[in-house]
Scaffold this motif. Structure first.
Motif, PDB file in Angstrom:
ATOM      1  N   THR A 713      -5.242  47.723   5.025  1.00 34.84           N
ATOM      2  CA  THR A 713      -5.463  48.625   3.882  1.00 34.84           C
ATOM      3  C   THR A 713      -4.751  48.113   2.636  1.00 34.84           C
ATOM      4  O   THR A 713      -4.848  48.719   1.569  1.00 34.84           O
ATOM      5  N   THR A 714      -4.013  47.017   2.789  1.00 30.08           N
ATOM      6  CA  THR A 714      -3.419  46.299   1.669  1.00 30.08           C
ATOM      7  C   THR A 714      -3.574  44.802   1.956  1.00 30.08           C
ATOM      8  O   THR A 714      -3.965  44.409   3.045  1.00 30.08           O
ATOM      9  N   ILE A 715      -3.251  43.974   0.971  1.00 29.30           N
ATOM     10  CA  ILE A 715      -3.408  42.524   1.107  1.00 29.30           C
ATOM     11  C   ILE A 715      -2.172  41.942   1.782  1.00 29.30           C
ATOM     12  O   ILE A 715      -1.042  42.301   1.466  1.00 29.30           O
ATOM     13  N   TRP A 716      -2.404  41.011   2.708  1.00 25.13           N
ATOM     14  CA  TRP A 716      -1.317  40.412   3.475  1.00 25.13           C
ATOM     15  C   TRP A 716      -0.703  39.217   2.751  1.00 25.13           C
ATOM     16  O   TRP A 716      -1.367  38.512   1.998  1.00 25.13           O
ATOM     17  N   GLU A 717       0.561  38.978   3.065  1.00 24.81           N
ATOM     18  CA  GLU A 717       1.234  37.776   2.561  1.00 24.81           C
ATOM     19  C   GLU A 717       0.740  36.530   3.290  1.00 24.81           C
ATOM     20  O   GLU A 717       0.444  35.511   2.669  1.00 24.81           O
ATOM     21  N   SER A 718       0.654  36.594   4.618  1.00 23.46           N
ATOM     22  CA  SER A 718       0.151  35.466   5.400  1.00 23.46           C
ATOM     23  C   SER A 718      -1.248  35.805   5.904  1.00 23.46           C
ATOM     24  O   SER A 718      -1.593  36.978   6.082  1.00 23.46           O
ATOM     25  N   TRP A 719      -2.048  34.775   6.131  1.00 18.83           N
ATOM     26  CA  TRP A 719      -3.404  35.021   6.613  1.00 18.83           C
ATOM     27  C   TRP A 719      -3.396  35.686   7.987  1.00 18.83           C
ATOM     28  O   TRP A 719      -4.315  36.414   8.326  1.00 18.83           O
ATOM     29  N   GLU A 720      -2.334  35.440   8.770  1.00 24.44           N
ATOM     30  CA  GLU A 720      -2.290  35.991  10.121  1.00 24.44           C
ATOM     31  C   GLU A 720      -2.080  37.501  10.123  1.00 24.44           C
ATOM     32  O   GLU A 720      -2.553  38.195  11.021  1.00 24.44           O
ATOM     33  N   GLY A 721      -1.332  38.009   9.146  1.00 26.58           N
ATOM     34  CA  GLY A 721      -1.125  39.445   9.026  1.00 26.58           C
ATOM     35  C   GLY A 721      -0.563  40.088  10.269  1.00 26.58           C
ATOM     36  O   GLY A 721       0.467  39.669  10.800  1.00 26.58           O
ATOM     37  N   THR A 722      -1.242  41.097  10.776  1.00 24.47           N
ATOM     38  CA  THR A 722      -0.775  41.825  11.954  1.00 24.47           C
ATOM     39  C   THR A 722      -0.801  40.981  13.213  1.00 24.47           C
ATOM     40  O   THR A 722      -0.207  41.354  14.229  1.00 24.47           O
ATOM     41  N   LYS A 723      -1.486  39.837  13.171  1.00 21.67           N
ATOM     42  CA  LYS A 723      -1.541  38.956  14.336  1.00 21.67           C
ATOM     43  C   LYS A 723      -0.295  38.080  14.439  1.00 21.67           C
ATOM     44  O   LYS A 723      -0.081  37.428  15.458  1.00 21.67           O
ATOM     45  N   ALA A 724       0.513  38.066  13.391  1.00 19.50           N
ATOM     46  CA  ALA A 724       1.667  37.160  13.344  1.00 19.50           C
ATOM     47  C   ALA A 724       2.909  37.855  13.864  1.00 19.50           C
ATOM     48  O   ALA A 724       3.851  38.117  13.127  1.00 19.50           O
ATOM     49  N   GLN A 725       2.927  38.217  15.098  1.00 19.66           N
ATOM     50  CA  GLN A 725       4.098  38.863  15.673  1.00 19.66           C
ATOM     51  C   GLN A 725       5.281  37.893  15.668  1.00 19.66           C
ATOM     52  O   GLN A 725       5.177  36.754  16.091  1.00 19.66           O
ATOM     53  N   GLY A 726       6.402  38.390  15.182  1.00 21.13           N
ATOM     54  CA  GLY A 726       7.627  37.600  15.192  1.00 21.13           C
ATOM     55  C   GLY A 726       7.922  36.885  13.885  1.00 21.13           C
ATOM     56  O   GLY A 726       9.052  36.483  13.651  1.00 21.13           O
ATOM     57  N   GLY A 727       6.947  36.720  13.006  1.00 21.15           N
ATOM     58  CA  GLY A 727       7.191  36.051  11.740  1.00 21.15           C
ATOM     59  C   GLY A 727       7.579  37.035  10.655  1.00 21.15           C
ATOM     60  O   GLY A 727       7.370  38.241  10.777  1.00 21.15           O
ATOM     61  N   ILE A 728       8.155  36.519   9.574  1.00 26.59           N
ATOM     62  CA  ILE A 728       8.504  37.357   8.435  1.00 26.59           C
ATOM     63  C   ILE A 728       7.398  37.231   7.403  1.00 26.59           C
ATOM     64  O   ILE A 728       7.252  36.180   6.778  1.00 26.59           O
ATOM     65  N   ALA A 729       6.610  38.254   7.252  1.00 25.96           N
ATOM     66  CA  ALA A 729       5.516  38.237   6.284  1.00 25.96           C
ATOM     67  C   ALA A 729       5.101  39.660   5.982  1.00 25.96           C
ATOM     68  O   ALA A 729       4.778  40.428   6.884  1.00 25.96           O
ATOM     69  N   SER A 730       5.125  40.004   4.709  1.00 23.85           N
ATOM     70  CA  SER A 730       4.751  41.343   4.290  1.00 23.85           C
ATOM     71  C   SER A 730       3.258  41.589   4.515  1.00 23.85           C
ATOM     72  O   SER A 730       2.447  40.659   4.459  1.00 23.85           O
ATOM     73  N   LEU A 731       2.916  42.843   4.741  1.00 24.60           N
ATOM     74  CA  LEU A 731       1.507  43.243   4.801  1.00 24.60           C
ATOM     75  C   LEU A 731       1.058  43.868   3.482  1.00 24.60           C
ATOM     76  O   LEU A 731       0.020  44.521   3.430  1.00 24.60           O
ATOM     77  N   ASN A 732       1.831  43.670   2.425  1.00 21.29           N
ATOM     78  CA  ASN A 732       1.504  44.289   1.142  1.00 21.29           C
ATOM     79  C   ASN A 732       1.892  43.341   0.013  1.00 21.29           C
ATOM     80  O   ASN A 732       2.848  43.577  -0.724  1.00 21.29           O
ATOM     81  N   HIS A 733       1.115  42.277  -0.120  1.00 25.40           N
ATOM     82  CA  HIS A 733       1.374  41.169  -1.051  1.00 25.40           C
ATOM     83  C   HIS A 733       0.082  40.937  -1.827  1.00 25.40           C
ATOM     84  O   HIS A 733      -0.869  40.413  -1.288  1.00 25.40           O
ATOM     85  N   TYR A 734       0.027  41.260  -3.102  1.00 25.03           N
ATOM     86  CA  TYR A 734      -1.280  41.291  -3.763  1.00 25.03           C
ATOM     87  C   TYR A 734      -1.891  39.934  -4.090  1.00 25.03           C
ATOM     88  O   TYR A 734      -3.073  39.838  -4.424  1.00 25.03           O
ATOM     89  N   SER A 735      -1.136  38.852  -4.006  1.00 23.70           N
ATOM     90  CA  SER A 735      -1.587  37.584  -4.602  1.00 23.70           C
ATOM     91  C   SER A 735      -2.936  37.108  -4.078  1.00 23.70           C
ATOM     92  O   SER A 735      -3.769  36.614  -4.853  1.00 23.70           O
ATOM     93  N   LYS A 736      -3.208  37.225  -2.778  1.00 23.52           N
ATOM     94  CA  LYS A 736      -4.500  36.772  -2.254  1.00 23.52           C
ATOM     95  C   LYS A 736      -5.663  37.629  -2.757  1.00 23.52           C
ATOM     96  O   LYS A 736      -6.818  37.205  -2.705  1.00 23.52           O
TER      97      LYS A 736
END
Length: 828
Positions: A713-736
């Motif tokens: 429902t928001t833009i992810w920081e990494s392409w993996e998003g919710t699939k990237a368990q264990g990594g540090i990556a916001s799920l609310n990063h508008y740049s993409k």
């Protein structure tokens, strides 16, 4: 014909401006063409001005507190006058001498490594006359909330906003006439750490702007008999720190003991601050959409609240409780593999601390408890609650909090995933627009200049972004060094020391030139160029100083392309240590050409010649050094020179063909990084429009539509998003989400092309059966869309606003169109 959407400095009826000669603007309704206008105030009359311009400047010198009621009358194409339209603006305090208030702080000496409860200040006074008008001018080093007789002054939350408080402190002006009555009066101000003394940056660094929080407040009352009275902060104000909020941090949250009431048994201490407050001339930060949760029990046995939308904001709740009963809340974006809330994707963790915490530790008072967060904001979709009292869904509300950006761009297509991507981009823009354009509302919350640079075009289509962008430019130039270097982040608080060498990074610090340049093109306001020209020139000279004799930029650390997919170009921390000659040379050529155009516009001919000469030298060097071998599958190395116009014709053709092959080799997925992802569709559209659509419609990772396909429902920081368990990556990063600019400018073909003029050139393609966009530009509302018939034919619909024209390119033909609705049909 009448004037609509009256604005002063891109704001609706602003209160507390500090800009002389403010810009007044409007759009037109009814009629075809504005042949003349007249602007009238109590002390100024423009007379009938023969012009189609929908803006003017208020020419009279303005004084502190001056209120101007202004109205506009328009004449149509037949020279028939229309009805008047009215608006107003009010000046703030324009001189340091206007402030009779003194800075005050709590009666204690703060220590850098300690945290303190919220300070509570109070002043009681009497009113014995009829009040005609009351204004509260107020600011803080920290975050404040002011109340008069128990009622909140204004609706600006997390005031006074975020700046470098050592350079600029914003004050707010509130109309509090309705709050001041007769008899005994009470004004209270609560003060928290905020960005000033609280957690900032990825590691939650504190005391980045100072250690002593303080307030400055001035209540000015005008009575019906013409007399005035001022109630201002000074040493007579009462103070205590025994109120209910025992801890407040904008990232970590609040600790509340609801049974407490401030006693105000102490006295405030008078202090000082070297910066004279300034008006923000920006939209306020306000509460917006609200959401009710679905409550379930998580596998770990705790209550799990799902609000259905990732956002930046906070919660309000009410419960019945006994004194001392406790509730503990945690907020986050992600559930782990077991279905429990996790903050691992947003927290930086060391042996000493984790940041952010995003917690509320609430101890109840007796009976009904009403709570709403005051001095913290979280990035979240979920809340996890441990509670000793009953909590029902109807008792909880999540509140989205962001700068009051009016939406002005609307898009719809036959592809539901694309529509959801646009909605996710809207939400990520809101979530990252809390007085500063940030990267994410959770981990860093930094005003990264690179994100602001690449996203400006999308933001300007989706939202009324002018005042917000202008404020951010002040943040950027507040930091500028004597050598002209501009920052990677603004405001700068919370930046880790080891990152200081990255200031001046191309693609990031270039925002100081690229944002004013694009602002001028979109909003038609060249004052932004004159206001920042000297600063832009200093930065341009800083860039020139890094150019070698052969035209290659080999000096200066930079982020390079940044964040390409790992299987395309692994992200190595050593990339931050080394220069990136290819990226540096490319952006130096591009930015200096933009700077040359700015100098041309301002008629600074000698500067324009210098900027253009160095730009051309860098462009030729790029062709000679970096374009000699374009045989690569790294999409960014092909997109960048094509997008920035760096290649000769032979190289351009070769790069285009090789880009198509690179996409074939990568399964038509996105292989670009941070800088080139927003550019790739424009590049492909020049080569083959169907190639652009093929990449846009990709639903695999890495790809834009993979995000909504996975429920984002928001833009992810990494392409993996919710699939990237264990990594540090916001799920609310508008740049993409910067791809949305292409949906408006190319897919639906809406571009501002000078004053009162548009270029409409929609580019249908792909598997889409329709697409349409509406853009409420500074010149009026323009619409463009197309629909594919069953026989393959195309129907185009375009709406041009009053007093505007457009060059319309559809069906292989180009024509000029005036105001009104137009339709054309093109054969398959």
């Amino acid at each position: 014909m009448r004037a609509a959407r009256l604005r002063c400095e891109f704001l609706s009826d602003p209160l507390g401006l500090d800009r002389q000669a403010p810009r007044l603007s409007w759009t037109c309704e009814g009629g075809l063409q504005q042949s003349a206008f007249r602007v009238v105030s109590e002390l100024w009359d423009s007379g009938k001005v023969r012009s189609s311009s929908m803006h003017t400047v208020y020419p009279r010198g303005l004084s502190s507190r001056e209120r101007v009621q202004w109205k506009v009358q328009l004449w149509d194409e037949n020279d028939v006058p229309g009805e008047w339209s009215e608006a107003c603006f009010e000046m703030g305090l324009l001189s340091p001498q206007d402030w009779s208030a003194e800075w005050i702080t709590g009666d204690y000496r703060s220590k850098r490594r300690e945290r303190y409860p919220v300070d509570c200040f109070r002043k009681c006074f009497a009113v014995t006359k009829e009040v005609r008008q009351a204004r509260l001018y107020i600011t803080a080093c920290g975050l404040y909330e002011a109340r008069i007789n128990g009622l909140r002054a204004g609706d600006f939350v997390l005031a006074p906003g975020h700046t470098d408080y050592t350079k600029r402190v914003q004050y707010q002006t509130y109309d509090v006439t309705d709050l001041v009555g007769n008899g005994e009066q009470e004004i209270t101000v609560w003060l928290a750490d905020g960005w000033y003394r609280g957690s900032t940056g990825a590691w939650g660094l504190t005391c980045q702007y100072g250690t002593e929080t303080k307030i400055l407040a001035q209540l000015e009352i005008m009575y019906e008999d013409g007399s005035r009275e001022t109630v201002a902060t000074d040493g007579s104000w009462e103070w205590s720190d025994d109120g209910p909020i025992r801890f407040a941090d904008n990232k970590d949250g609040e600790v509340v003991e609801a049974f407490r009431t401030p006693q105000y048994r102490g006295r405030a201490r008078v202090t000082s601050h070297k910066v004279v407050p300034a008006a923000s001339n920006n939209v306020p930060v306000r509460e917006h959409e609200t959401f009710r949760p679905v409550i379930t029990t998580a596998p770990n046995g705790k209550l799990l609240l799902d609000f259905g939308q990732n956002m930046a904001g906070y919660v309000a709740f009410h419960v019945q409780a006994r004194v001392g009963q406790r509730m503990f809340w945690r907020f986050g974006e992600l559930l782990d593999a077991e279905g429990n809330l996790t903050l691992k994707n947003i927290q930086c963790v060391s042996k000493k601390k984790a940041s952010p915490l995003q917690e509320i530790d609430y101890t109840c008072g007796e009976g009904r408890n009403d709570y709403k967060t005051r001095f913290a904001v979280f990035g979240f979709r979920y809340a996890e609650v441990e509670t000793e009292v009953e909590l029902r869904a109807e008792d909880v509300t999540a509140i989205a909090v962001y700068s009051d950006l009016r939406q002005c761009g609307f898009f719809e297509s036959s592809n539901d995933l694309l529509n959801r991507l646009v909605k996710a981009t809207e939400w990520s823009t809101k979530s990252n627009s809390l007085d500063v354009p940030t990267d994410c509302p959770t981990r860093e919350r930094h005003g990264w200049t690179g994100d602001a640079q690449i996203f400006f075009g999308t933001a300007a289509y989706l939202f009324d972004y002018a005042a917000f962008a202008r404020k951010y430019l002040r943040d950027v130039y507040d930091w500028q060094r004597k050598d002209g270097c501009l920052p990677q982040i603004a405001p700068y608080g919370g930046v880790d020391f080891y990152m200081n060498t990255m200031n001046g990074s191309v693609g990031w610090s270039d925002v100081g030139i690229l944002m004013p340049y694009r602002f001028w093109k979109v909003y038609g306001d060249r004052r932004i160029l004159t206001e920042y020209y000297e600063g832009m020139k200093k930065y341009a000279c800083f860039m020139i100083g890094r150019v070698s004799k052969d035209g290659v930029v080999r000096r200066g650390q930079s982020y390079g392309e940044w964040a390409e997919p790992a299987d395309v170009q692994p992200n190595d921390w050593k990339d931050m240590i080394l220069p990136h000659p290819e990226v540096g040379t490319a952006y130096t050529a591009y930015v200096l050409e933009c700077m040359a155009q700015i100098a041309d516009e301002l008629r600074v001919t000698e500067d324009a010649e210098v900027f253009r000469e160095v730009s051309n030298r860098c462009r030729k060097a790029y062709q000679r050094v970096f374009a000699k071998d374009l045989d690569t599958d790294r999409q960014a190395l092909l997109v960048r020179p094509l997008a920035l116009g760096l290649l000769d014709e032979e190289q351009k053709a070769a790069a285009g063909k090789r880009l198509i092959r690179a996409l074939d080799n990568y399964g038509w997925r996105l292989g670009t990084g941070f800088l080139s992802t927003p550019l790739i569709l424009d590049v492909l559209a020049e080569i083959d429009i169907e190639a652009a659509y093929r990449l846009l419609e990709n639903e695999e990772m890495p790809g834009w539509l993979f995000m909504p396909k996975e429920g984002a429902t928001t833009i992810w920081e990494s392409w993996e998003g919710t699939k990237a368990q264990g990594g540090i990556a916001s799920l609310n990063h508008y740049s993409k989400g910067a791809v949305c600019e292409w949906l408006f400018s190319a897919m639906c073909g809406i571009r501002v092309d000078g004053e009162n003029h548009f270029r409409i050139a929609p580019r249908p393609g792909g598997h889409f059966t329709y697409a349409k966009a509406r853009y409420e530009s500074v010149y009026g509302c323009v619409e463009s869309g197309w629909e594919r018939g069953e026989d393959g034919s195309l129907m185009f619909r375009v709406v041009i606003p009053a007093n505007c024209t457009a060059q319309v390119c559809v069906g292989g033909e180009t024509r000029e169109a005036g105001p009104g609705e137009w339709t054309w049909q093109a054969r398959a």
